[in-house]
Design a protein around this motif. Structure first.
Motif, PDB file in Angstrom:
ATOM      1  N   ALA A 349     -66.160   8.046  -8.122  1.00  0.00           N
ATOM      2  CA  ALA A 349     -65.177   7.101  -7.597  1.00  0.00           C
ATOM      3  C   ALA A 349     -65.860   5.786  -7.250  1.00  0.00           C
ATOM      4  O   ALA A 349     -67.077   5.728  -7.032  1.00  0.00           O
ATOM      5  CB  ALA A 349     -64.462   7.669  -6.370  1.00  0.00           C
ATOM      6  N   GLU A 378     -50.034  -0.235  -7.053  1.00  0.00           N
ATOM      7  CA  GLU A 378     -49.614   0.294  -8.361  1.00  0.00           C
ATOM      8  C   GLU A 378     -50.806   0.471  -9.290  1.00  0.00           C
ATOM      9  O   GLU A 378     -50.905   1.474 -10.008  1.00  0.00           O
ATOM     10  CB  GLU A 378     -48.586  -0.654  -8.997  1.00  0.00           C
ATOM     11  CG  GLU A 378     -47.231  -0.636  -8.303  1.00  0.00           C
ATOM     12  CD  GLU A 378     -46.267  -1.645  -8.893  1.00  0.00           C
ATOM     13  OE1 GLU A 378     -46.737  -2.512  -9.680  1.00  0.00           O
ATOM     14  OE2 GLU A 378     -45.068  -1.586  -8.572  1.00  0.00           O
ATOM     15  N   ALA A 381     -52.696   3.524  -8.029  1.00  0.00           N
ATOM     16  CA  ALA A 381     -51.942   4.757  -8.258  1.00  0.00           C
ATOM     17  C   ALA A 381     -51.960   5.150  -9.721  1.00  0.00           C
ATOM     18  O   ALA A 381     -51.973   6.340 -10.057  1.00  0.00           O
ATOM     19  CB  ALA A 381     -50.498   4.587  -7.776  1.00  0.00           C
ATOM     20  N   ALA A 382     -51.983   4.165 -10.641  1.00  0.00           N
ATOM     21  CA  ALA A 382     -52.021   4.481 -12.065  1.00  0.00           C
ATOM     22  C   ALA A 382     -53.306   5.212 -12.442  1.00  0.00           C
ATOM     23  O   ALA A 382     -53.342   5.954 -13.429  1.00  0.00           O
ATOM     24  CB  ALA A 382     -51.889   3.200 -12.886  1.00  0.00           C
ATOM     25  N   LEU A 383     -54.367   5.029 -11.653  1.00  0.00           N
ATOM     26  CA  LEU A 383     -55.636   5.707 -11.912  1.00  0.00           C
ATOM     27  C   LEU A 383     -55.838   6.920 -11.021  1.00  0.00           C
ATOM     28  O   LEU A 383     -56.902   7.549 -11.070  1.00  0.00           O
ATOM     29  CB  LEU A 383     -56.800   4.720 -11.704  1.00  0.00           C
ATOM     30  CG  LEU A 383     -56.807   3.477 -12.600  1.00  0.00           C
ATOM     31  CD1 LEU A 383     -57.911   2.526 -12.183  1.00  0.00           C
ATOM     32  CD2 LEU A 383     -56.972   3.877 -14.058  1.00  0.00           C
ATOM     33  N   GLY A 384     -54.816   7.222 -10.193  1.00  0.00           N
ATOM     34  CA  GLY A 384     -54.954   8.340  -9.261  1.00  0.00           C
ATOM     35  C   GLY A 384     -55.652   7.954  -7.970  1.00  0.00           C
ATOM     36  O   GLY A 384     -56.108   8.838  -7.225  1.00  0.00           O
ATOM     37  N   GLY A 385     -55.747   6.654  -7.688  1.00  0.00           N
ATOM     38  CA  GLY A 385     -56.432   6.194  -6.488  1.00  0.00           C
ATOM     39  C   GLY A 385     -55.466   5.720  -5.410  1.00  0.00           C
ATOM     40  O   GLY A 385     -54.241   5.891  -5.513  1.00  0.00           O
ATOM     41  N   THR A 386     -56.011   5.094  -4.383  1.00  0.00           N
ATOM     42  CA  THR A 386     -55.200   4.641  -3.251  1.00  0.00           C
ATOM     43  C   THR A 386     -55.673   3.252  -2.812  1.00  0.00           C
ATOM     44  O   THR A 386     -56.819   2.856  -3.066  1.00  0.00           O
ATOM     45  CB  THR A 386     -55.317   5.604  -2.052  1.00  0.00           C
ATOM     46  OG1 THR A 386     -56.698   5.734  -1.678  1.00  0.00           O
ATOM     47  CG2 THR A 386     -54.770   6.981  -2.416  1.00  0.00           C
ATOM     48  N   PRO A 404     -60.669   6.534  -8.587  1.00  0.00           N
ATOM     49  CA  PRO A 404     -61.397   7.603  -9.290  1.00  0.00           C
ATOM     50  C   PRO A 404     -61.837   7.113 -10.659  1.00  0.00           C
ATOM     51  O   PRO A 404     -61.176   6.314 -11.303  1.00  0.00           O
ATOM     52  CB  PRO A 404     -60.352   8.730  -9.401  1.00  0.00           C
ATOM     53  CG  PRO A 404     -59.289   8.385  -8.418  1.00  0.00           C
ATOM     54  CD  PRO A 404     -59.280   6.907  -8.314  1.00  0.00           C
ATOM     55  N   ALA A 406     -62.769   8.111 -14.564  1.00  0.00           N
ATOM     56  CA  ALA A 406     -62.543   9.160 -15.563  1.00  0.00           C
ATOM     57  C   ALA A 406     -63.872   9.635 -16.097  1.00  0.00           C
ATOM     58  O   ALA A 406     -64.760   8.847 -16.411  1.00  0.00           O
ATOM     59  CB  ALA A 406     -61.675   8.630 -16.698  1.00  0.00           C
TER      60      ALA A 406
END
Length: 425
Positions: A349, A378, A381-386, A404, A406
């Motif tokens: 991350a 947004e 969130a598209a990458l699974g983050g905050t 995060p 990949a």
């Protein structure tokens, strides 16, 4: 009146006389529904000619006379409306076949008429009507073959062998099974088409939001720089022309960069298959970003911790845009002239913190409620983050993001495992 009918009749035939009305019985639009003339004529000729041959092969049944041929022709004529009135056709073909068998005429291609009538009703969604029509046909054949045969042709007839009843039952079950299989397959295909359409709309919406975020981030940052420098230039135009010239030079450079980035975003709207003319920005352009902020009077300190890792393109772009938007908010909404950017490369991350010491110059709630913060969330969130953003307890404002990465850490090409040095501007 309708409640006086037995439950099975209400389920199969519907409320009252509505199912028998040529208009109300089929609540479907007839517009654009063509009558299947060619297929109906072919089926009618085949059934009529084939039944004639079947009569010669079944001497125990009644010969095919004018009344029998009339029943066959009428059944074919009814099939002409199987797409417009599927329920009526299913009931009509089964009723005509019941009269045909009760008159003692031979078995044969007449089952094709029955099958097509039930098939059309089942595919149109009127399954109970088709089942009831076929069930009624089998029951009538059973009654004729084992009870009413004494009063019906041919004369001196005997009870029908149970093999005939089994044969008729198997044909009816086969018609229902094939029709249901085709109906299920058509529903699956329709569902797949609907899911594809929804997925395409969702991808289009996501692309539209992505372009909107890119345009917002590019324009908000560049226009903020231009606005500040324009104010400096106007204030110093008479007293310090050289400083005003510097401000105008900064405006020119910022506007040129903004136009380039906008053109790059708009390139994605060109014909499919065209590649962008330049790579998307990433953290390697942080020095340019801090220089632009410096030109507005904001000193930015960038600190990197941990083993620097080559980021995936999406994460690299998101990280750059989050830092860019956070610095833009400092320029627009904070009275602080310093900002601190901390990048921490954690296992799997990237953590980002952008702090300023305030005080806020925007109206209460304005800084935390703009489209910029929404766009940052947004992207993460598209990458699974905050993304977390809000005032600090000791004053000032902080934006904290976690993205995060990949794949395993260091898997990307060009990974640099050396500790990142500190940069200041």
């Amino acid at each position: 009146m309708d409640t006086a009918r037995p439950p099975w009749a209400r389920r199969c035939l519907g409320p009252g006389w509505a199912r028998w009305s040529p208009v109300r019985a089929e609540p479907r639009s007839w517009a654009g529904v063509r009558l299947p003339w060619i297929s109906t004529v072919v089926v009618t000729v085949f059934v009529t000619v084939g039944s004639g041959f079947a009569a010669h092969a079944q001497p125990g049944r009644m010969p095919l006379d004018g009344f029998g041929r009339a029943l066959l022709l009428l059944g074919g004529a009814v099939l002409l409306f199987r797409h417009r009135l599927p329920r009526t056709v299913a009931i009509g073909t089964s009723a005509l076949a019941a009269v045909y068998f009760a008159a003692g005429y031979p078995y044969g291609p007449v089952f094709l008429t029955i099958a097509l009538g039930a098939f059309a009703a089942i595919l149109a969604g009127y399954r109970l009507v088709a089942w009831c029509a076929l069930g009624g046909l089998w029951v009538s054949h059973l009654l004729v073959g084992h009870w009413l045969y004494r009063w019906l042709p041919p004369p001196h007839d005997r009870p029908a062998p149970w093999g005939d009843e089994l044969f008729v039952a198997v044909l009816i079950v086969a018609v229902v099974a094939v029709s249901e299989l085709i109906r299920v397959r058509r529903e699956q295909l329709a569902r797949l088409r609907a899911e594809r359409a929804v997925a395409e709309r969702r991808r289009a919406d996501e692309e539209r939001l992505r372009i909107a975020r890119e345009l917002h981030d590019v324009l908000a940052h560049s226009i903020s720089v231009i606005n500040v420098q324009a104010g400096v230039g106007l204030a110093l135009l008479d007293s310090d022309p050289e400083q005003a010239r510097t401000a105008l030079t900064t405006i020119k450079a910022a506007s040129k960069e903004a136009l380039g980035e906008v053109r790059q975003v708009l390139d994605t709207l060109r014909a499919p298959g065209d590649a962008p003319r330049s790579p998307a920005p990433g953290l390697d352009r942080l020095p340019e970003l801090t220089e632009q902020a410096k030109s507005t009077g904001l000193a930015v300190t960038v600190t990197a911790e941990g083993a620097r890792t080559a980021l995936p393109p999406n994460a690299d772009l998101a990280a750059f845009r989050i830092v860019q938007e956070a610095l833009t908010n400092v320029v627009r909404h904070s009275g602080s002239r310093t900002a601190r950017v901390r990048l921490r490369y954690a296992p799997g991350a990237l953590e980002i913190e952008v702090d300023d010491d305030g005080p806020a110059t925007a109206a209460p709630g304005e800084r935390a409620g703009g489209n910029g913060l929404i766009g940052m969330r947004e992207r993460a969130a598209a990458l699974g983050g905050t993304v977390e953003a809000g005032p600090r307890a000791d004053g000032g404002f902080r934006v904290r993001a976690r993205l995060p990465l990949a794949g395993p850490r260091g898997a990307a090409a060009g990974t640099d495992t050396a500790a990142a040095p500190e940069e200041e501007s």
